[in-house]
Design a protein around this motif. Structure first.
Motif, PDB file in Angstrom:
ATOM      1  N   TYR A  33       0.827  -1.203   0.000  1.00 28.37           N
ATOM      2  CA  TYR A  33       0.000   0.000   0.000  1.00 28.37           C
ATOM      3  C   TYR A  33       0.861   1.252   0.000  1.00 28.37           C
ATOM      4  O   TYR A  33       2.057   1.221   0.322  1.00 28.37           O
ATOM      5  N   GLY A 107     -14.543  -4.475   7.410  1.00 30.21           N
ATOM      6  CA  GLY A 107     -13.584  -3.585   6.771  1.00 30.21           C
ATOM      7  C   GLY A 107     -12.638  -2.877   7.720  1.00 30.21           C
ATOM      8  O   GLY A 107     -11.771  -2.128   7.286  1.00 30.21           O
ATOM      9  N   THR A 131     -11.374   0.007   5.346  1.00 31.16           N
ATOM     10  CA  THR A 131     -11.478  -0.061   3.897  1.00 31.16           C
ATOM     11  C   THR A 131     -12.764   0.639   3.501  1.00 31.16           C
ATOM     12  O   THR A 131     -13.841   0.283   3.981  1.00 31.16           O
ATOM     13  N   LYS A 134     -13.704  -1.190  -1.932  1.00 28.23           N
ATOM     14  CA  LYS A 134     -13.009  -2.443  -2.226  1.00 28.23           C
ATOM     15  C   LYS A 134     -13.252  -2.819  -3.669  1.00 28.23           C
ATOM     16  O   LYS A 134     -14.393  -3.031  -4.071  1.00 28.23           O
ATOM     17  N   LYS A 136     -11.680  -5.174  -7.262  1.00 30.61           N
ATOM     18  CA  LYS A 136     -11.184  -6.523  -7.536  1.00 30.61           C
ATOM     19  C   LYS A 136      -9.686  -6.649  -7.264  1.00 30.61           C
ATOM     20  O   LYS A 136      -9.230  -7.658  -6.757  1.00 30.61           O
ATOM     21  N   SER A 138      -7.666  -3.763  -6.050  1.00 32.27           N
ATOM     22  CA  SER A 138      -7.155  -2.747  -5.131  1.00 32.27           C
ATOM     23  C   SER A 138      -8.286  -2.267  -4.229  1.00 32.27           C
ATOM     24  O   SER A 138      -9.454  -2.540  -4.479  1.00 32.27           O
ATOM     25  N   SER A 139      -7.902  -1.545  -3.184  1.00 32.28           N
ATOM     26  CA  SER A 139      -8.904  -0.965  -2.291  1.00 32.28           C
ATOM     27  C   SER A 139      -8.410   0.373  -1.767  1.00 32.28           C
ATOM     28  O   SER A 139      -7.206   0.594  -1.637  1.00 32.28           O
ATOM     29  N   PHE A 141      -8.491   3.113   1.411  1.00 30.61           N
ATOM     30  CA  PHE A 141      -8.676   3.039   2.855  1.00 30.61           C
ATOM     31  C   PHE A 141      -8.471   4.399   3.497  1.00 30.61           C
ATOM     32  O   PHE A 141      -7.838   5.293   2.925  1.00 30.61           O
TER      33      PHE A 141
END
Length: 168
Positions: A33, A107, A131, A134, A136, A138-139, A141
């Motif tokens: 990240y 999350g 999070t 969200k 597929k 990457s996410s 936060f």
């Protein structure tokens, strides 16, 4: 005639169960990240120091999370910090942040980090992470770190920060 009825019946009764199965997550699982960190305000016995006033401090954390299973993991974070004031800027500090991760559900994740700074300070940084988007692969936060620092002939300090970023 039997085959014409049997085939659609077979597809209806078995097709739904395949579509509902969630993919199995393999562990250990690694995520990386990057983000932006804004220390908002710092408290110590010498007073209160607010960011965004006569100076601006920003950190750029990057890290790696290694999840042992769905609830426990290890994290190593590296945070260079830049300070701008009086029309100049400089790298003010670099923090190494190893720690443990605990998934809290919905999350939320708690990170309990140790902190070692090039400024000569050290301490702990508890972080509550959420999070917010969200995808597929990457996410996004948001996190609230609460660094507590000691050492280098300075009083103990507590900072409230805000961090946001993207994980892969």
């Amino acid at each position: 005639m039997k085959n014409k009825i049997f085939l659609p019946l077979l597809l209806v009764t078995t097709g739904g169960s395949y579509a509902q199965q969630a993919p199995v997550q393999a562990y250990p699982r690694i995520a990386v990240y990057a983000g932006i960190l804004h220390p908002v305000v710092t408290f110590s016995k010498t007073g209160t120091d607010a960011n965004f006033g006569d100076h601006y401090v920003v950190g750029m954390p990057v890290g790696i999370n290694i999840w042992k299973n769905k609830t426990i993991g290890f994290s190593a974070e590296f945070v260079p910090t830049v300070r701008a004031e009086n029309r100049t800027s400089k790298m003010a500090n670099f923090t190494f942040h190893p720690g443990l991760l605990v998934a809290l559900g919905k999350g939320f994740t708690f990170a309990g980090r140790a902190a070692f700074e090039t400024s000569g300070r050290y301490g702990l940084t508890p972080v509550l992470n959420k999070t917010i988007i969200k995808g597929k692969t990457s996410s996004m936060f948001a996190a609230v770190p609460l660094p507590v620092r000691f050492g280098n002939d300075k009083p103990t300090s507590l900072t409230l920060g805000f961090q946001f970023g993207i994980a892969f």
